[in-house]
Design a protein around this motif. Sequence first.
Motif, short mmCIF file in Angstrom:
data_model
loop_
_atom_site.label_atom_id
_atom_site.label_comp_id
_atom_site.label_asym_id
_atom_site.label_seq_id
_atom_site.Cartn_x
_atom_site.Cartn_y
_atom_site.Cartn_z
N SER A 187 0.85 -1.19 0.00
CA SER A 187 0.00 0.00 0.00
C SER A 187 0.89 1.24 0.00
CB SER A 187 -0.92 -0.01 1.21
OG SER A 187 -0.15 -0.01 2.39
N GLU A 188 0.28 2.39 -0.11
CA GLU A 188 1.04 3.63 -0.21
C GLU A 188 1.70 4.03 1.10
OE1 GLU A 188 -1.49 6.60 -1.84
OE2 GLU A 188 -1.87 5.46 -3.66
N ASP A 189 1.16 3.62 2.23
CA ASP A 189 1.70 4.07 3.52
C ASP A 189 2.99 3.36 3.91
OD1 ASP A 189 0.65 1.61 4.10
OD2 ASP A 189 -0.74 2.30 5.62
N GLU A 190 3.28 2.20 3.28
CA GLU A 190 4.51 1.43 3.52
C GLU A 190 4.72 1.11 5.00
OE1 GLU A 190 7.94 3.04 1.60
OE2 GLU A 190 7.07 2.86 -0.37
N LEU A 191 3.66 0.69 5.68
CA LEU A 191 3.76 0.22 7.05
C LEU A 191 3.56 -1.29 7.07
CD1 LEU A 191 1.68 2.91 8.97
CD2 LEU A 191 4.16 2.73 8.83
N CYS A 192 4.22 -1.94 8.00
CA CYS A 192 4.12 -3.39 8.12
C CYS A 192 2.69 -3.77 8.49
CB CYS A 192 5.09 -3.89 9.19
SG CYS A 192 5.01 -5.67 9.45
N PRO A 193 2.07 -4.67 7.73
CA PRO A 193 0.69 -5.07 8.04
C PRO A 193 0.60 -5.94 9.30
CG PRO A 193 1.52 -6.32 6.18
CD PRO A 193 2.56 -5.30 6.51
N LEU A 194 1.71 -6.49 9.75
CA LEU A 194 1.69 -7.35 10.94
C LEU A 194 1.87 -6.57 12.23
CD1 LEU A 194 3.86 -10.28 9.56
CD2 LEU A 194 1.38 -10.11 9.63
N CYS A 195 2.83 -5.66 12.26
CA CYS A 195 3.13 -4.96 13.50
C CYS A 195 2.97 -3.45 13.40
CB CYS A 195 4.54 -5.30 13.99
SG CYS A 195 5.86 -4.58 12.98
N GLY A 196 2.78 -2.90 12.19
CA GLY A 196 2.62 -1.47 12.01
C GLY A 196 3.92 -0.70 11.99
N GLY A 197 5.05 -1.40 11.99
CA GLY A 197 6.37 -0.75 11.98
C GLY A 197 6.75 -0.26 10.59
N SER A 198 7.87 0.41 10.52
CA SER A 198 8.35 0.92 9.23
C SER A 198 8.98 -0.20 8.42
CB SER A 198 9.34 2.05 9.45
OG SER A 198 10.46 1.58 10.18
N MET A 199 8.99 0.00 7.10
CA MET A 199 9.50 -1.00 6.17
C MET A 199 10.69 -0.42 5.42
SD MET A 199 7.10 -3.50 6.32
CE MET A 199 6.79 -4.36 4.81
N LYS A 200 11.62 -1.32 5.02
CA LYS A 200 12.77 -0.92 4.21
C LYS A 200 12.77 -1.73 2.93
CE LYS A 200 15.85 -4.15 6.50
NZ LYS A 200 17.06 -4.34 7.26
N LYS A 201 13.37 -1.18 1.88
CA LYS A 201 13.41 -1.84 0.58
C LYS A 201 14.56 -2.83 0.53
CE LYS A 201 11.14 1.75 -2.00
NZ LYS A 201 11.14 2.58 -3.21
N GLU A 202 14.30 -3.99 -0.07
CA GLU A 202 15.30 -5.05 -0.28
C GLU A 202 15.04 -5.69 -1.63
OE1 GLU A 202 14.97 -7.97 2.77
OE2 GLU A 202 15.84 -6.71 4.32
N ILE A 203 15.98 -6.51 -2.08
CA ILE A 203 15.80 -7.31 -3.29
C ILE A 203 15.91 -8.77 -2.89
CG2 ILE A 203 16.77 -7.91 -5.53
CD1 ILE A 203 17.74 -5.05 -5.78
#
Length: 70
Positions: A39-55
């Motif tokens: 989603s646009e907010d980029e928050l973790c759907p499990l814990c609500g924490g911030s997310m970082k980009k990875e490959i």
Amino acid sequence: MAFGRRNQMEIPKPPDVEKNVLSCEGDDCNGWMREEFASEDELCPLCGGSMKKEIRTLPEIDKNNNFYGR
């Protein structure tokens, strides 16, 4: 005699591709999702924490019906 033994069709596996994912930065959370489904907010759907980009190398799926090959 072998009753119930049918010829099993092999289901082709989708090819693995490198995909951008968002991974949770929380120490206790293992949440991640493909960037194309985030989603646009980029928050973790499990814990609500911030997310970082990875490959990551993941199986390819079709975004429209979520099943490869159909």
